[in-house]
Design an enzyme around this catalytic site. Structure first.
Site, PDB file in Angstrom:
ATOM      1  N   LYS A  55      -0.892  34.832  67.994  1.00  0.00           N
ATOM      2  CA  LYS A  55      -0.953  35.220  69.689  1.00  0.00           C
ATOM      3  C   LYS A  55      -2.881  34.441  69.389  1.00  0.00           C
ATOM      4  O   LYS A  55      -2.633  34.630  68.669  1.00  0.00           O
ATOM      5  CB  LYS A  55      -1.620  37.004  69.807  1.00  0.00           C
ATOM      6  CG  LYS A  55      -2.297  37.744  68.445  1.00  0.00           C
ATOM      7  CD  LYS A  55      -2.017  38.974  68.554  1.00  0.00           C
ATOM      8  CE  LYS A  55      -2.796  39.684  67.745  1.00  0.00           C
ATOM      9  NZ  LYS A  55      -2.493  40.088  66.500  1.00  0.00           N
ATOM     10  N   ASP A  91     -11.240  36.980  64.575  1.00  0.00           N
ATOM     11  CA  ASP A  91     -10.531  36.042  65.062  1.00  0.00           C
ATOM     12  C   ASP A  91      -9.630  35.178  65.635  1.00  0.00           C
ATOM     13  O   ASP A  91      -9.203  34.573  65.785  1.00  0.00           O
ATOM     14  CB  ASP A  91      -9.317  35.879  63.784  1.00  0.00           C
ATOM     15  CG  ASP A  91      -8.306  36.882  64.083  1.00  0.00           C
ATOM     16  OD1 ASP A  91      -8.283  37.720  64.846  1.00  0.00           O
ATOM     17  OD2 ASP A  91      -7.350  36.999  63.212  1.00  0.00           O
TER      18      ASP A  91
HETATM   19  C1  G16 Z   1      -2.412  42.786  63.771  1.00  0.00           C
HETATM   20  C2  G16 Z   1      -0.966  42.645  64.055  1.00  0.00           C
HETATM   21  C3  G16 Z   1      -0.137  43.044  64.987  1.00  0.00           C
HETATM   22  C4  G16 Z   1      -0.422  44.601  65.091  1.00  0.00           C
HETATM   23  C5  G16 Z   1      -1.784  44.926  64.946  1.00  0.00           C
HETATM   24  C6  G16 Z   1      -1.873  46.196  65.085  1.00  0.00           C
HETATM   25  O1  G16 Z   1      -2.649  42.236  65.127  1.00  0.00           O
HETATM   26  O2  G16 Z   1      -1.247  41.217  63.897  1.00  0.00           O
HETATM   27  O3  G16 Z   1       1.107  42.571  65.473  1.00  0.00           O
HETATM   28  O4  G16 Z   1       0.051  44.634  66.418  1.00  0.00           O
HETATM   29  O5  G16 Z   1      -1.737  44.536  64.037  1.00  0.00           O
HETATM   30  O6  G16 Z   1      -1.449  46.980  64.228  1.00  0.00           O
HETATM   31  P1  G16 Z   1      -1.349  48.161  63.127  1.00  0.00           P
HETATM   32  O7  G16 Z   1      -1.059  48.830  64.514  1.00  0.00           O
HETATM   33  O8  G16 Z   1      -0.268  48.041  62.159  1.00  0.00           O
HETATM   34  O9  G16 Z   1      -2.149  48.256  62.969  1.00  0.00           O
HETATM   35  P2  G16 Z   1      -4.580  41.582  64.602  1.00  0.00           P
HETATM   36  O10 G16 Z   1      -5.068  41.336  65.748  1.00  0.00           O
HETATM   37  O11 G16 Z   1      -4.902  42.979  64.041  1.00  0.00           O
HETATM   38  O12 G16 Z   1      -3.844  40.419  62.993  1.00  0.00           O
END
Ligand code: G16
Length: 543
Positions: free
Chosen positions: A376, A279
């Site tokens: 982000k 995304d």
């Molecule tokens: C999401 C969150 C991030 C996080 C990441 C990994 O990113 O927005 O803040 O660091 O997941 O999270 P976890 O360690 O809980 O798997 P994204 O890019 O997957 O939306």
């Protein structure tokens, strides 16, 4: 417009994790699953009558069908306006920017981010609030509560909308506006970066390979990097979004973006390599023979941001997630600004950005962004790097080394054990949590443990408390290990172990991170027996 009211019953487990509700595509596309969640979302936010919402996704399999369902349900729930990405596609940063620009009440983003797509892959739904950022926990809590009591959902009995035709159509009292988001996003980037300077960089022969991984960023990257900034045609590879991401796994890490990593370590490497995820909110940046660790990228971008016009007045503060290395803290200290440590999840940066306390945020999970939106932003990071390279006139690897020489280096690695039996993973974490209190002052493999705790965060803006966000073990001398369970997986549990070690400027700055951190890795194994308990000889992913 005929509205049908369909009786339903609550479905277990409709609970968002780190970033929205993520499940297997087969689960999401089962009859009533998406409908239940969307109605609960509408109910949880107090209804959508007379509101404006942005809707779009990363183009993965089921994206188009899900959007048609959401449009019909939003119309049946009395929404005033839906702003939908052309072909149903919006990168997450573009969605955030659109919510803010159009002063929408929020947005629904369909994405499972870096997780693979397709009928056997993953799907996800995320709700962002009016500031353009992921809903905070108090909002998702209300949505979860609504999923537990839902009894019916409403849907309009209407024909599907042509998502490829830019313009406005009506569905009952609802205006459905299909927009092409690329120009608007490119214009926002032009306000932040010195495009002329970057054009000059490409004119001088600078070569870039940007891997869009057949995901949402492709059209934005092609327009900005090739059409507006003059990167050579073909600099953007895999630029066409595909429902199954071309069979790939749209995660820009050394495992899933291997062809790009191989290229950047080859004799014919271009000057810069970069990739973004499904995304478009994550990024990885590589120089010749060097992959910039995401934690280092945050620190370098923060230290050099003033070179880009959008940040020429300096930064108000920096924020990083707790498991992200403390390289950014050293930069903040040098700049005399605050550095905030939040739990994992971009949603925790929202309040700091809204309050003007932080300008740049970042995470070890390949995410960096700023106060231009509330997500982000992968392409933003690539453009800031390009702007810095253009201003400084040296390559990526030299900029990073120069940073270590002046600030020291945080050797860093994350070891992931994926698809672990959920009970095994839960027990491992619970047992270590039990022992945390007794660890301080003990030794493991000859390393002294100074302190150990379970990270809790009190939001400095609204005072909300979030507990159990990762087990931290601090070793004497500044090294540390962090252990937590991922909140984004869809199969079993993923154990993440983050390890770091600080080497001051005068120290040995050129070690292989895995070698530099070997003693910490071994100490964590002794403390947790993670390999033995998961039955793995090694982690599945090493970043
Ligand atoms: C999401 C969150 C991030 C996080 C990441 C990994 O990113 O927005 O803040 O660091 O997941 O999270 P976890 O360690 O809980 O798997 P994204 O890019 O997957 O939306």
């Amino acid at each position: 417009m005929t509205i049908r009211t369909i009786a339903t019953t609550p479905i277990d487990g409709q609970e968002p994790g780190t970033s929205g509700l993520r499940k297997k595509t087969a689960v999401f596309s089962a009859p009533g699953y998406l409908e239940n969640y969307i109605q609960a979302l509408f109910d949880g936010i107090g209804g959508v009558a007379d509101q404006t919402l942005v809707v779009g996704g990363d183009g993965r399999f089921f994206n188009d069908r899900a959007i048609q369902t959401i449009i019909k349900m939003a119309a049946a729930n009395g929404i005033a306006r839906l702003i939908v990405g052309k072909a149903g596609i919006l990168s997450t940063p573009a969605a955030s920017s659109l919510i803010r620009d159009r002063k929408a009440d929020g947005g629904i983003i369909l994405s499972a981010s870096h997780n693979p797509g397709g009928p056997d892959g993953d799907f996800g739904v995320k709700f962002n609030t009016a500031n353009g950022g992921p809903a905070p926990e108090k909002v998702t809590g209300r949505i979860v509560a609504a999923t537990r009591v839902i009894q019916e959902y409403r849907i309009a009995d209407e024909v599907e909308i042509d998502l490829d035709r830019v313009g406005e159509v009506r569905m009952g009292g609802t205006a459905v506006e299909i927009v092409d988001p690329v120009d608007r996003y490119a214009a926002l980037m032009e306000t932040l970066f010195d495009f002329d300077k970057i054009v000059g960089l490409f004119r001088s022969g600078f070569r870039l390979t940007f891997d869009a991984m057949h995901a949402a960023t492709g059209p934005y990257a092609t327009e900005i990097l090739e059409n507006r900034l003059g990167a050579a045609t073909g600099s953007v590879i895999n630029g066409t979004p595909l429902p199954d991401f071309g069979g790939g796994h749209p995660d820009p890490n050394p495992v899933y973006a291997k062809p790009l990593f191989d290229l950047m370590f080859s004799a014919d490497a271009p000057d810069m390599g970069a990739a973004s995820d499904g995304d478009g909110d994550r990024n990885i940046v590589l120089g010749r023979g060097l992959a910039v660790a995401p934690s280092d990228s945050l620190a370098v971008l923060a230290a050099n941001a003033h070179l880009a016009p959008g940040y020429k007045n300096g930064l108000a503060g920096i924020a990083r997630s707790m498991p992200t290395s403390r390289a950014a803290d050293i930069v903040a200290q040098a700049l005399g600004i605050a550095c905030f440590e939040t739990p994992t999840g971009w949603k925790f940066f929202g309040n700091l950005l809204d309050a003007g306390m932080a300008t740049i945020c970042g995470e070890e999970s390949a995410g960096t962004g700023s106060n231009h939106i509330r997500e982000k932003d992968g392409l933003w990071a690539v453009l800031l790097w390009l702007n810095i390279v253009a201003e400084r006139g040296i390559g990526i690897a030299d900029i990073v080394r120069d940073h270590w020489v002046s600030h020291g280096r945080h050797y860093y690695t994350r070891h992931d054990y994926e698809d672990v039996d959920a009970e095994t993973a839960g027990a491992l974490v619970a047992e270590l949590r039990e022992r945390l209190g007794a660890l301080a002052g003990t030794q493991v493999n000859g390393l002294d443990i100074e302190s150990a705790d379970d990270f809790a965060y009190t939001d400095p803006v609204d005072g909300s408390l979030t507990e159990h966000q990762g087990l931290r073990i601090h070793f004497t001398g500044g090294a540390r290990a962090v252990l937590r369970l991922s909140g984004t997986g869809t199969a079993g549990a993923t154990i993440r172990i983050y390890m770091e070690l600080y080497e001051p400027p005068a120290g040995d700055l050129d070690q292989d991170p895995q070698m530099a951190l070997a003693a910490i890795v071994d100490a964590v194994e002794t403390l947790t027996s993670v390999r033995a308990r998961t039955g793995r000889a090694a982690p599945d992913v090493v970043t």
